[in-house]
Scaffold this active site. Structure first.
Site, PDB file in Angstrom:
ATOM      1  N   ASP A   1       4.137  11.830 -26.932  1.00 55.22           N
ATOM      2  CA  ASP A   1       5.577  11.761 -26.755  1.00 55.22           C
ATOM      3  C   ASP A   1       6.279  12.269 -28.028  1.00 55.22           C
ATOM      4  O   ASP A   1       6.003  11.773 -29.129  1.00 55.22           O
ATOM      5  CB  ASP A   1       5.948  10.291 -26.484  1.00 55.22           C
ATOM      6  CG  ASP A   1       7.419  10.124 -26.121  1.00 55.22           C
ATOM      7  OD1 ASP A   1       8.236  11.023 -26.420  1.00 55.22           O
ATOM      8  OD2 ASP A   1       7.747   9.078 -25.542  1.00 55.22           O
ATOM      9  N   GLY A   2       7.166  13.223 -27.855  1.00 52.68           N
ATOM     10  CA  GLY A   2       7.880  13.802 -28.987  1.00 52.68           C
ATOM     11  C   GLY A   2       8.686  12.775 -29.769  1.00 52.68           C
ATOM     12  O   GLY A   2       8.843  12.889 -30.993  1.00 52.68           O
TER      13      GLY A   2
ATOM     14  N   ASP B   1      15.292  17.598 -18.488  1.00 56.73           N
ATOM     15  CA  ASP B   1      16.593  16.941 -18.486  1.00 56.73           C
ATOM     16  C   ASP B   1      16.411  15.454 -18.850  1.00 56.73           C
ATOM     17  O   ASP B   1      15.305  14.934 -18.779  1.00 56.73           O
ATOM     18  CB  ASP B   1      17.232  17.096 -17.093  1.00 56.73           C
ATOM     19  CG  ASP B   1      17.323  18.565 -16.700  1.00 56.73           C
ATOM     20  OD1 ASP B   1      17.887  19.346 -17.487  1.00 56.73           O
ATOM     21  OD2 ASP B   1      16.786  18.949 -15.637  1.00 56.73           O
TER      22      ASP B   1
ATOM     23  N   ASP C   1       4.872  25.134 -21.080  1.00 55.27           N
ATOM     24  CA  ASP C   1       4.549  26.446 -20.499  1.00 55.27           C
ATOM     25  C   ASP C   1       4.169  27.464 -21.562  1.00 55.27           C
ATOM     26  O   ASP C   1       3.578  28.501 -21.259  1.00 55.27           O
ATOM     27  CB  ASP C   1       5.758  26.957 -19.698  1.00 55.27           C
ATOM     28  CG  ASP C   1       6.991  27.059 -20.577  1.00 55.27           C
ATOM     29  OD1 ASP C   1       7.208  28.115 -21.160  1.00 55.27           O
ATOM     30  OD2 ASP C   1       7.716  26.050 -20.717  1.00 55.27           O
TER      31      ASP C   1
ATOM     32  N   HIS D   1      13.636  31.673 -23.353  1.00 53.43           N
ATOM     33  CA  HIS D   1      12.746  31.673 -24.519  1.00 53.43           C
ATOM     34  C   HIS D   1      13.252  32.567 -25.650  1.00 53.43           C
ATOM     35  O   HIS D   1      13.046  32.253 -26.819  1.00 53.43           O
ATOM     36  CB  HIS D   1      11.307  32.002 -24.085  1.00 53.43           C
ATOM     37  CG  HIS D   1      10.757  30.940 -23.179  1.00 53.43           C
ATOM     38  ND1 HIS D   1      10.235  31.201 -21.930  1.00 53.43           N
ATOM     39  CD2 HIS D   1      10.706  29.582 -23.319  1.00 53.43           C
ATOM     40  CE1 HIS D   1       9.867  30.053 -21.361  1.00 53.43           C
ATOM     41  NE2 HIS D   1      10.156  29.066 -22.176  1.00 53.43           N
TER      42      HIS D   1
ATOM     43  N   ASP E   1      12.438  21.827 -26.573  1.00 57.60           N
ATOM     44  CA  ASP E   1      12.341  22.552 -25.301  1.00 57.60           C
ATOM     45  C   ASP E   1      11.981  21.518 -24.234  1.00 57.60           C
ATOM     46  O   ASP E   1      10.843  21.416 -23.793  1.00 57.60           O
ATOM     47  CB  ASP E   1      11.247  23.613 -25.457  1.00 57.60           C
ATOM     48  CG  ASP E   1      11.109  24.496 -24.238  1.00 57.60           C
ATOM     49  OD1 ASP E   1      11.802  24.258 -23.233  1.00 57.60           O
ATOM     50  OD2 ASP E   1      10.270  25.416 -24.288  1.00 57.60           O
TER      51      ASP E   1
ATOM     52  N   GLU F   1       3.648  18.137 -26.758  1.00 55.69           N
ATOM     53  CA  GLU F   1       3.978  18.110 -25.322  1.00 55.69           C
ATOM     54  C   GLU F   1       3.401  16.818 -24.739  1.00 55.69           C
ATOM     55  O   GLU F   1       2.231  16.516 -24.932  1.00 55.69           O
ATOM     56  CB  GLU F   1       3.381  19.364 -24.663  1.00 55.69           C
ATOM     57  CG  GLU F   1       3.231  19.339 -23.166  1.00 55.69           C
ATOM     58  CD  GLU F   1       4.532  19.207 -22.379  1.00 55.69           C
ATOM     59  OE1 GLU F   1       5.420  20.058 -22.552  1.00 55.69           O
ATOM     60  OE2 GLU F   1       4.652  18.243 -21.596  1.00 55.69           O
TER      61      GLU F   1
HETATM   62  N1  AAT Z   1      10.246  26.397 -21.541  1.00 57.29           N
HETATM   63  C1  AAT Z   1      11.106  25.839 -20.565  1.00 57.29           C
HETATM   64  C2  AAT Z   1      10.430  24.694 -19.906  1.00 57.29           C
HETATM   65  C3  AAT Z   1      10.847  23.419 -19.972  1.00 57.29           C
HETATM   66  S1  AAT Z   1       9.699  22.244 -19.580  1.00 57.29           S
HETATM   67  C4  AAT Z   1       9.967  20.932 -20.689  1.00 57.29           C
HETATM   68  C5  AAT Z   1       8.684  20.208 -21.097  1.00 57.29           C
HETATM   69  O1  AAT Z   1       9.061  19.043 -21.821  1.00 57.29           O
HETATM   70  C6  AAT Z   1       7.790  19.728 -19.954  1.00 57.29           C
HETATM   71  O2  AAT Z   1       6.551  20.364 -20.036  1.00 57.29           O
HETATM   72  C7  AAT Z   1       7.664  18.212 -20.170  1.00 57.29           C
HETATM   73  O3  AAT Z   1       6.387  17.707 -19.882  1.00 57.29           O
HETATM   74  C8  AAT Z   1       8.004  18.100 -21.657  1.00 57.29           C
HETATM   75  N2  AAT Z   1       8.490  16.782 -22.071  1.00 57.29           N
HETATM   76  C9  AAT Z   1       9.321  15.951 -21.390  1.00 57.29           C
HETATM   77  N3  AAT Z   1       9.511  14.818 -22.090  1.00 57.29           N
HETATM   78  C10 AAT Z   1       8.796  14.925 -23.250  1.00 57.29           C
HETATM   79  C11 AAT Z   1       8.581  14.067 -24.362  1.00 57.29           C
HETATM   80  N4  AAT Z   1       9.169  12.875 -24.413  1.00 57.29           N
HETATM   81  N5  AAT Z   1       7.801  14.509 -25.354  1.00 57.29           N
HETATM   82  C12 AAT Z   1       7.201  15.729 -25.307  1.00 57.29           C
HETATM   83  N6  AAT Z   1       7.357  16.575 -24.262  1.00 57.29           N
HETATM   84  C13 AAT Z   1       8.144  16.188 -23.246  1.00 57.29           C
HETATM   85  C14 AAT Z   1      12.269  23.041 -20.230  1.00 57.29           C
HETATM   86  C15 AAT Z   1      13.048  23.186 -18.970  1.00 57.29           C
HETATM   87  C16 AAT Z   1      14.509  22.879 -19.120  1.00 57.29           C
HETATM   88  C17 AAT Z   1      15.104  22.586 -17.777  1.00 57.29           C
HETATM   89  C18 AAT Z   1      16.576  22.467 -17.837  1.00 57.29           C
HETATM   90  N7  AAT Z   1      17.109  22.169 -16.538  1.00 57.29           N
END
Ligand code: AAT
Length: 284
Positions: A138-139, A160, A87, A63, A157, A107
């Site tokens: 969805d982003g 994968d 988170d 972060h 953020d 999110e």
């Molecule tokens: N702060 C580090 C935490 C994360 S979590 C990544 C977040 O992305 C999850 O809460 C997931 O629900 C959200 N997410 C996934 N796809 C989308 C989308 N299309 N639109 C919006 N949000 C989404 C990052 C961890 C990194 C791990 C690396 N190995």
């Protein structure tokens, strides 16, 4: 007493395990499977589809690095979009800048946010800041529908590129990010790892797409003990600002923010990449 271990496959041939005290909950949402655990070594942590996302002990590394590099490069950032980051750790770091006026967090999975608010106040504790708006969608769709030139900074953020995060590694997504950014705009994205081939493949694919869109594209590294190989990257893409030539590091130090990982030496040093990583990026 029984030993309960959380185990994650980092590759088909490598496993990573953490001894846990408790499997707090498991929940399937329309988007993914969420599991929360308690452990001695990493405190409370959660996984999505069996991959470590956040834990109390090393979240500061991720972060700090997703936030402060861009903020030191352009201290005039006022409007920020966070994509993913349920988170709340990225938002927490952003709220420390009194100069930021608006933080929109998009999110896809509201449950990640609600469960983090319940079990991970260390990261989710600033989601109620009055400058923060939470949007559960969805982003990819969000940036598609957003007007041109709105945000000064976008922080991706994301998980994968498998499951819901896949679209956040697409050309279409990066193209819309470019469009919704101001002329001063900066895009930081979760850029995978250069070490194990399956991750390195995704990191090269992401880099080649971003390189074709933004005039300035760099990659910087940080050390994440619980992510596969521990060697992780963020991408820095921008329309105007170079993170090394244009960063006002004295101005950042003058803010007096106390951080545990980021500092202005790390700012510069993080862009110094090992030869094998440079070669991968050159060929991306
Ligand atoms: N702060 C580090 C935490 C994360 S979590 C990544 C977040 O992305 C999850 O809460 C997931 O629900 C959200 N997410 C996934 N796809 C989308 C989308 N299309 N639109 C919006 N949000 C989404 C990052 C961890 C990194 C791990 C690396 N190995």
């Amino acid at each position: 007493m029984l030993d309960l271990w959380y185990t994650e496959n980092h590759t088909d041939n490598v496993k990573f395990s953490i001894k846990t005290n408790e499997h707090i909950l498991t929940e399937k949402t329309p988007f993914q499977q969420i599991d929360f655990f308690k452990s001695e070594e990493f405190g409370t942590f959660f996984t999505l589809d069996g991959l470590m996302m956040v834990n109390e002990k090393d979240e500061f590394v991720y972060h700090d690095m997703i936030t402060h590099v861009a903020m030191a490069t352009n201290p005039n950032i006022k409007k920020v979009l966070v994509i993913g980051g349920g988170d709340g750790g990225t938002v927490r770091e952003l709220t420390r800048y009194t100069s930021i006026e608006q933080i929109d967090m998009v999110e896809i999975d509201e449950r990640v946010v609600r469960l983090s608010q319940e079990y991970l106040p260390i990261t989710a504790g600033k989601l109620e800041d009055p400058r923060v708006t939470l949007l559960f969608e969805d982003g990819l769709a969000y940036v598609k529908n957003k007007e041109d030139g709105y945000y000064d900074l976008i922080l991706v953020d994301s998980t994968d590129p498998i499951g819901p995060g896949e679209g956040l590694f697409s050309h279409d997504f990066y193209n819309n990010c470019f469009r919704v950014l101001t002329d001063d705009g900066i895009l930081i994205n979760q850029h995978e790892s250069p070490y194990y081939p399956s991750y390195a493949h995704e990191m090269k694919r992401a880099h080649s797409k971003i390189k074709g869109l933004f005039p300035i594209t760099r990659v910087y590294q940080f050390h994440m003990p619980t992510y596969p190989s521990g060697h992780w990257l963020f991408g820095f893409a921008s329309k105007k600002f170079d993170p090394l030539k244009d960063a006002d590091l004295d101005a950042w130090n003058a803010l007096g923010l106390k951080t545990k990982y980021y500092n202005t030496d790390i700012h510069t040093g993080a862009f110094a990449l090992p030869t094998f990583v440079k070669e991968m990026l050159d060929d991306a």
